[in-house]
Design a protein around this motif. Sequence first.
Motif, PDB file in Angstrom:
ATOM      1  N   ASP A   1       0.855  -1.178   0.000  1.00  0.00           N
ATOM      2  CA  ASP A   1       0.000   0.000   0.000  1.00  0.00           C
ATOM      3  C   ASP A   1       0.897   1.236   0.000  1.00  0.00           C
ATOM      4  O   ASP A   1       1.859   1.314   0.770  1.00  0.00           O
ATOM      5  N   LYS A   2       0.593   2.190  -0.887  1.00  0.00           N
ATOM      6  CA  LYS A   2       1.529   3.315  -1.094  1.00  0.00           C
ATOM      7  C   LYS A   2       1.826   4.098   0.186  1.00  0.00           C
ATOM      8  O   LYS A   2       2.948   4.535   0.405  1.00  0.00           O
ATOM      9  N   ILE A   3       0.850   4.280   1.040  1.00  0.00           N
ATOM     10  CA  ILE A   3       1.087   5.032   2.280  1.00  0.00           C
ATOM     11  C   ILE A   3       1.930   4.201   3.242  1.00  0.00           C
ATOM     12  O   ILE A   3       2.923   4.681   3.796  1.00  0.00           O
ATOM     13  N   ASN A   4       1.568   2.936   3.430  1.00  0.00           N
ATOM     14  CA  ASN A   4       2.323   2.070   4.344  1.00  0.00           C
ATOM     15  C   ASN A   4       3.743   1.862   3.844  1.00  0.00           C
ATOM     16  O   ASN A   4       4.688   1.820   4.634  1.00  0.00           O
ATOM     17  N   TYR A   5       3.887   1.729   2.527  1.00  0.00           N
ATOM     18  CA  TYR A   5       5.208   1.475   1.952  1.00  0.00           C
ATOM     19  C   TYR A   5       6.153   2.651   2.209  1.00  0.00           C
ATOM     20  O   TYR A   5       7.297   2.462   2.596  1.00  0.00           O
ATOM     21  N   LYS A   6       5.653   3.863   2.011  1.00  0.00           N
ATOM     22  CA  LYS A   6       6.475   5.053   2.285  1.00  0.00           C
ATOM     23  C   LYS A   6       6.855   5.118   3.761  1.00  0.00           C
ATOM     24  O   LYS A   6       7.990   5.419   4.108  1.00  0.00           O
ATOM     25  N   GLU A   7       5.890   4.831   4.623  1.00  0.00           N
ATOM     26  CA  GLU A   7       6.172   4.832   6.064  1.00  0.00           C
ATOM     27  C   GLU A   7       7.202   3.759   6.425  1.00  0.00           C
ATOM     28  O   GLU A   7       8.043   3.972   7.287  1.00  0.00           O
ATOM     29  N   SER A   8       7.132   2.612   5.736  1.00  0.00           N
ATOM     30  CA  SER A   8       8.092   1.533   5.991  1.00  0.00           C
ATOM     31  C   SER A   8       9.499   1.945   5.602  1.00  0.00           C
ATOM     32  O   SER A   8      10.461   1.665   6.315  1.00  0.00           O
ATOM     33  N   GLU A   9       9.633   2.604   4.455  1.00  0.00           N
ATOM     34  CA  GLU A   9      10.968   3.066   4.028  1.00  0.00           C
ATOM     35  C   GLU A   9      11.553   4.038   5.038  1.00  0.00           C
ATOM     36  O   GLU A   9      12.747   3.996   5.329  1.00  0.00           O
ATOM     37  N   ILE A  10      10.705   4.908   5.568  1.00  0.00           N
ATOM     38  CA  ILE A  10      11.177   5.895   6.546  1.00  0.00           C
ATOM     39  C   ILE A  10      11.484   5.212   7.883  1.00  0.00           C
ATOM     40  O   ILE A  10      12.544   5.421   8.481  1.00  0.00           O
ATOM     41  N   GLY A  11      10.571   4.365   8.356  1.00  0.00           N
ATOM     42  CA  GLY A  11      10.703   3.763   9.679  1.00  0.00           C
ATOM     43  C   GLY A  11      11.730   2.648   9.776  1.00  0.00           C
ATOM     44  O   GLY A  11      12.493   2.583  10.736  1.00  0.00           O
ATOM     45  N   TYR A  12      11.746   1.766   8.770  1.00  0.00           N
ATOM     46  CA  TYR A  12      12.638   0.612   8.835  1.00  0.00           C
ATOM     47  C   TYR A  12      13.955   0.823   8.107  1.00  0.00           C
ATOM     48  O   TYR A  12      14.936   0.162   8.406  1.00  0.00           O
TER      49      TYR A  12
END
Length: 164
Positions: free
Chosen positions: A138-149
């Motif tokens: 999901d585009k929102i979750n994916y962006k958050e994952s790149e930032i967070g992980y």
Amino acid sequence: MKEITIMEIASSSLFTAFVSAVVSIITNFILKKIDNKNILINELHNLMKYSMDYPFLENDYFTKQYNNIANIYRNNNVEVYNCNIEIINRYIQYEIYCEMIFNYINKIYIYYNKKEHKILNFLDVYNWIKRHEQYWFDKINYKESEIGYGKKFVYFIDKIYKKN
């Protein structure tokens, strides 16, 4: 009979103290490593129990509807689509569950120093995350994952999805 000097006693004591310190450090390191692994195992059991308490979180039909429902509640269109608020709440619970899963896998990724073969020997990652592909990409979750992980962990998960 040879007399023992103060210097010999002092150097013997220093050597003994040094060996004792090294043994203590190694023992603490090993015990901490074992303790950390036990923590990971307990956390895995808790996640498995959570998924058994709420079986819809691992249900294929439910997880495949994620994008549709996520778009509804993100756009505040609950009334327009005539959705039951309990369904929306279940998908929010599902998002939290997915975050818990990927946070857990990230802990394993760090614990095993990013060594894929060790990670996969400990946990069958793909079979656990395969139902949660819509959430991950999901585009929102994916962006958050790149930032967070970080990009390396995201690449690791992406690679697992692509392999299977």
